[in-house]
Design a protein around this motif. Structure first.
Motif, short mmCIF file in Angstrom:
data_model
loop_
_atom_site.label_atom_id
_atom_site.label_comp_id
_atom_site.label_asym_id
_atom_site.label_seq_id
_atom_site.Cartn_x
_atom_site.Cartn_y
_atom_site.Cartn_z
N LEU C 204 0.52 51.70 10.58
CA LEU C 204 1.82 51.04 10.46
C LEU C 204 2.28 50.96 9.01
O LEU C 204 3.44 51.24 8.70
N ILE C 205 1.37 50.57 8.13
CA ILE C 205 1.76 50.32 6.74
C ILE C 205 1.82 51.62 5.94
O ILE C 205 2.54 51.72 4.95
N GLY C 206 1.10 52.62 6.38
CA GLY C 206 1.14 53.89 5.68
C GLY C 206 0.53 53.81 4.29
O GLY C 206 1.01 54.44 3.35
N SER C 207 -0.49 53.02 4.17
CA SER C 207 -1.16 52.83 2.88
C SER C 207 -2.60 52.47 3.17
O SER C 207 -2.95 52.05 4.28
N GLU C 208 -3.47 52.64 2.16
CA GLU C 208 -4.89 52.36 2.38
C GLU C 208 -5.23 50.90 2.13
O GLU C 208 -4.66 50.26 1.25
#
Lengths: 368, 368, 368, 368
Positions: C204-208
């Protein structure tokens, strides 16, 4: 059609029942929240009477007292010393609260004080010591405790409707950030905003917070960082009864004032939603939609301000316990201090790390 | 703590601004709705002042005027003739409305009158003739027009948010039936309950009803049949602008006061839901549930009573059109009469079948 | 009425369009999830064909292959080596996944593998090295990515409907705990339950995720403690793009399978609710209520299992990127390992503390 | 990757249990609804087998049968006479239904027939006479009876969850009007659209409609008027058990397929809402909104088509009553005829005015 004169006496209607008594209240501080209480006492509370309003600002004192048909005071001591005053409602700036509490307590007047009592524990404790010594009532203005939605959550938990609580989530987001100048002196998001939620978490779960951990972020104005503050925060909570929880705060939810919470228990869950101006749902060719939730805390929590003062008056008039004691006012300050430390040190902080030992004379006191 | 004396003068606080004017109102009738208006004028309206309350019942007149710090009157004529009275608020039994309207109009006093003006068109028209002749304002108390939900529907239609209206549904169910004794003299479900919805249908659609057809049923107490009345009804409506609709009434919805409506238009639809005490949703092992909707019309429509009187005062003080005219008060009576005839004769009835020709002196009048 | 014979050939209807191609799939593992995939391939996917089902259990292999009109295999190597097999769908116990991945990769077969790949990073990496070397496709079965609700959240974020994400909350509660025996070997609540949510948070956030902190509690069965496990947990997350979030897991929400999430962004928020069997709302004299949400993951996520395999087939047939790579399968394992460490040590844990350096041959690989 | 051949035999997987029997079905008519049933029989029903598909259009017959791995038929008689066929599923144009019913009945084949049986009562009755004489099962395809939402309403009523029904409302609006050419031959909005709702009203209330009254309007295309038709309609219903109700139909609700209903009973109410693609709610600075409801009847009612045929097969295979008989298929036609007459004559019409006396041989028959 007449242009009205200003009646200086009491303006509240009564049914002249000999048994009906009213608490004579003096308001200290004539800013926004002071005016709200003045309005409620004058126009909505059957068991209260507004004697006077004091303010360091001559103009505010006059304006507010005239609007509510009572006497202006320019020095709170004079108001407190007025023998017609049974109780004071302290609505001044936070850093003046404890001096006024102490003065009122020494004069034997009951006290309703806006939150927070103070942001310094030592200062708070000094005031509480005086309150206890004087034997007056002190109620702290955590108004959300008196809101119908939160009350329903609390009632459900007490009545066992969801079994034993296990997880708590509070979401508490403002519609827009205050000016940077305000933020600077606000004590930070935890002392300024989240403190309501810290009180609410104790109120709902009925147990003390033992440890917090904070994730913070600055999303709105980088300048906020220089004050050691954030505008977005998740505080996790561990309660002494084993419940775990989170508080989500943001200085800006563009869709309005977002005030919800949810509790999972062994027998079910309860959650509350935002309040809306109307219930209309419009469906057109692009969406099914409704108007935004109420945008301002005074719209959202209007009734809670009336109820809290009504219960304060009832407590004093009928010598019942106050629903939010001085110790209840102290506890969220400890949590907020721990939250700030947790943010600064990026680690979980136990409340015992920041709390002060209670003054001896408060030990064993339940705040009543 | 003091036992309060009763201040007999005006009890409403004011900001003594020279430009602020208040409408001096006398209330005729001190029953439930009279007390509501007295409360609102005394405690909530900035632009109104309560001069006195009259009632044929000496006890009610005294009790209500004392409670609101004004003078009791035992004869409405005396109240009307008091030169301090700018306007009257008629809250008496329906069959006294028009006599009081006429007396007030002849005395040059503005008039707020509870619904219905009367249930007899001839009688209504006689009163309206006097109102027009006197040139006073007359507003009829269809309070639901001032409720935020219904207003949102009306606003959406006017703003074109749903295109041209095509279908209207109103659901309006009471939580419990009144005593049989009341039903007997109520004029029947259409004149007593549905009349609000008949007004609402005109208000929302902005067009006149031309024809009605009624399905009725008796589900609660067979005794109701002997009065030619029913406790369950669907009224279908055909409006002159082509919209079609239905009104669903029941004397008893066991889950509470059920007040909803929906409009389908060429560009979408809008519907409104019931109001609730709180927004809490509880999920347990058997259901996802919430508390019942508000159960009483005073809880559901509290604010609408304040808004309608506020707008009445504004209309008079600033010579604006009233938001619900005498003709608006007359029209739903025609619909209710047609509904009753439709039920009695089991056929669609055009309003022209039951309407009277307007008295010549009212022709061309828009009610303002 | 006929008793049907078992057609052993392909059972899927086709429109005999020369251009329509199907991916020939062999399923490894014939337990619950293997049967789900077999059903979907056989009856619902236009672009897939089931060649055979292998299982160490002779009975399961036979039962499942007969039910779907394909050949049983008693050794997965034989299935993999069948030249008719284009791809395998690995549905065995987690600890067999990587051996089967490696065997399939070496045989040049594309791979769909259920989550988690493994719970040991070293073992995972060895498998990924083989996958990359073989140049075959590998998709990991995080089916919730293919659910319409979560997809809508992802789409809203990508389309900018809520601006830049700031806060994420995931609630993911099971209706009832598994048997203690299962819990014992499950790898703990974070590796077993929360791993879906850890994948979802990245998706969802598209980040690690960079750091986690865990609050855990044992509310159901004290015996769970001895395995170092909990049944109630809040995991807080800090993402590298500055987003902060929480994952709420419980082994038991008595009202059913509770699967929701919410994202606050600079331009608004989005949240998704549970799915229900029906939309009926019943109001009676005690409550307004509806039936419980869907109670079982197969009911709640039925369609997602079809969509994920459909997209896998499409990826292989048309050489497109797979929607959930081997690296996507590895990442949540790191988060789960960090969560466990955080719980054990009661402190925030950075993922770098538990992660292994990627094998050289995987560096720079994007998983496609 | 393989290009698939077309298996001509049965394509449905089975668990080769000797006791499992399947109903061999031939489909008559290969249009949209024929294809839906072919798909469901082939891929979703465990208790059915598709033998062949017949169509007057050679192309459609071939295309549909190939797609489902069965034989094409170009003449329905041949299909009916095929001894392998246990039952037919009639999906042709409405005016061919009864000929096919009669042919099937005479051949001793069970019959599933799409709604409406016909629009002419005399014709319907002739067919029913043959069905009864042949002793075959006949089920009519009112699929909404098998939808989970409507079933929940029906179940609630039967279980007494809302007490005795008193008022029924059905809302049934299409997302967009069909082409004028279609409207012309559709039999009008009541025979074409509302007939589903007329069936639903009998199904839910469990009582016969005695009288209808219709309000109609043309809002979309004035041309529709020349066919004696409308695009907007409210039908009121009076049931023989005293319930009253309304059906709201529109050929166009721009926000999608709007399918709701509500029943008020002595003990409460139940209502059902639309179905949505997802449950996401997005709040931004202008509204709180969600995506539109499902827009197409095949999306909204997908499962109901599977369930109805499954229950038909079960009825035949296990000699149980069919859930929607030929008489259930006949009754809504009578209501639709009465509705049209009511519209034409602008008056309430009793069903006895338009109904025909049942043929002697049907008297006393319950349709089973």
């Amino acid at each position: 059609m007449s242009v009205q004169e200003v009646p200086k006496e009491s303006l509240k209607a009564v049914i002249p029942d000999e048994t009906e008594r009213r608490l004579n209240i003096g308001i200290i501080g004539a800013g926004r929240i002071g005016q709200v209480h003045a309005d409620n006492i004058t126009f909505r509370l059957r068991n209260a009477n507004l004697v006077g309003v004091s303010s360091g600002s001559r103009k505010l004192a006059e304006r507010c007292s005239l609007a509510h048909g009572c006497e202006p005071y320019y020095d709170y001591h004079t108001l407190i010393e007025n023998p017609a005053v049974d109780a004071v409602c302290i609505c001044s700036a936070s850093n003046q609260h404890t001096d006024q509490i102490i003065a009122a307590a020494r004069a034997g007047k009951h006290i309703f004080c806006e939150k927070p009592i103070d942001t310094n524990l030592e200062v708070i404790d000094k005031a509480l010591v005086e309150v206890r010594k004087a034997g007056v009532k002190l109620q702290v203005g955590f108004n959300r405790r008196f809101d119908q939605n939160y009350r329903r959550v609390r009632d459900a938990i007490i009545a066992g409707e969801i079994g034993s609580p296990q997880i708590l989530h509070i979401i508490s987001r403002d519609p827009a950030p205050p000016p940077l100048e305000y933020v600077k002196n606000s004590g930070g998001i935890w002392m300024d905003c989240a403190i309501h939620d810290m009180d609410m978490s104790r109120f709902l779960i009925g147990s003390e917070v033992e440890e917090v951990y904070v994730l913070g972020a600055v999303n709105l104005d980088p300048a906020i960082k220089q004050y050691g503050d954030v505008d977005t925060s998740i505080v996790t909570l561990r309660f002494s009864n084993g419940v775990i929880g989170s508080i989500d705060n943001s200085r800006q939810a563009v869709y309005g004032y977002d005030q919800r919470c949810e509790v999972l228990g062994s027998g079910g869950s309860i959650h509350i939603n935002n309040n809306y101006q109307n219930s209309a749902v419009i469906s057109n060719s692009s969406a099914v939609k409704r108007d935004l939730p109420l945008n301002f805390f005074m719209d959202r929590y209007t009734d809670s301000f009336i109820v809290e003062l009504n219960e304060f008056c009832d407590s004093v008039l009928n010598d019942k316990p106050v629903p939010c004691t001085g110790l209840d006012g102290r506890a969220p300050v400890v949590i907020a201090l721990a939250a700030k430390k947790s943010y600064q040190e990026s680690r979980p902080v136990r409340l015992t790390e920041v709390d002060l030992p209670l003054p001896e004379s408060l030990v064993g006191w339940d705040g009543q």
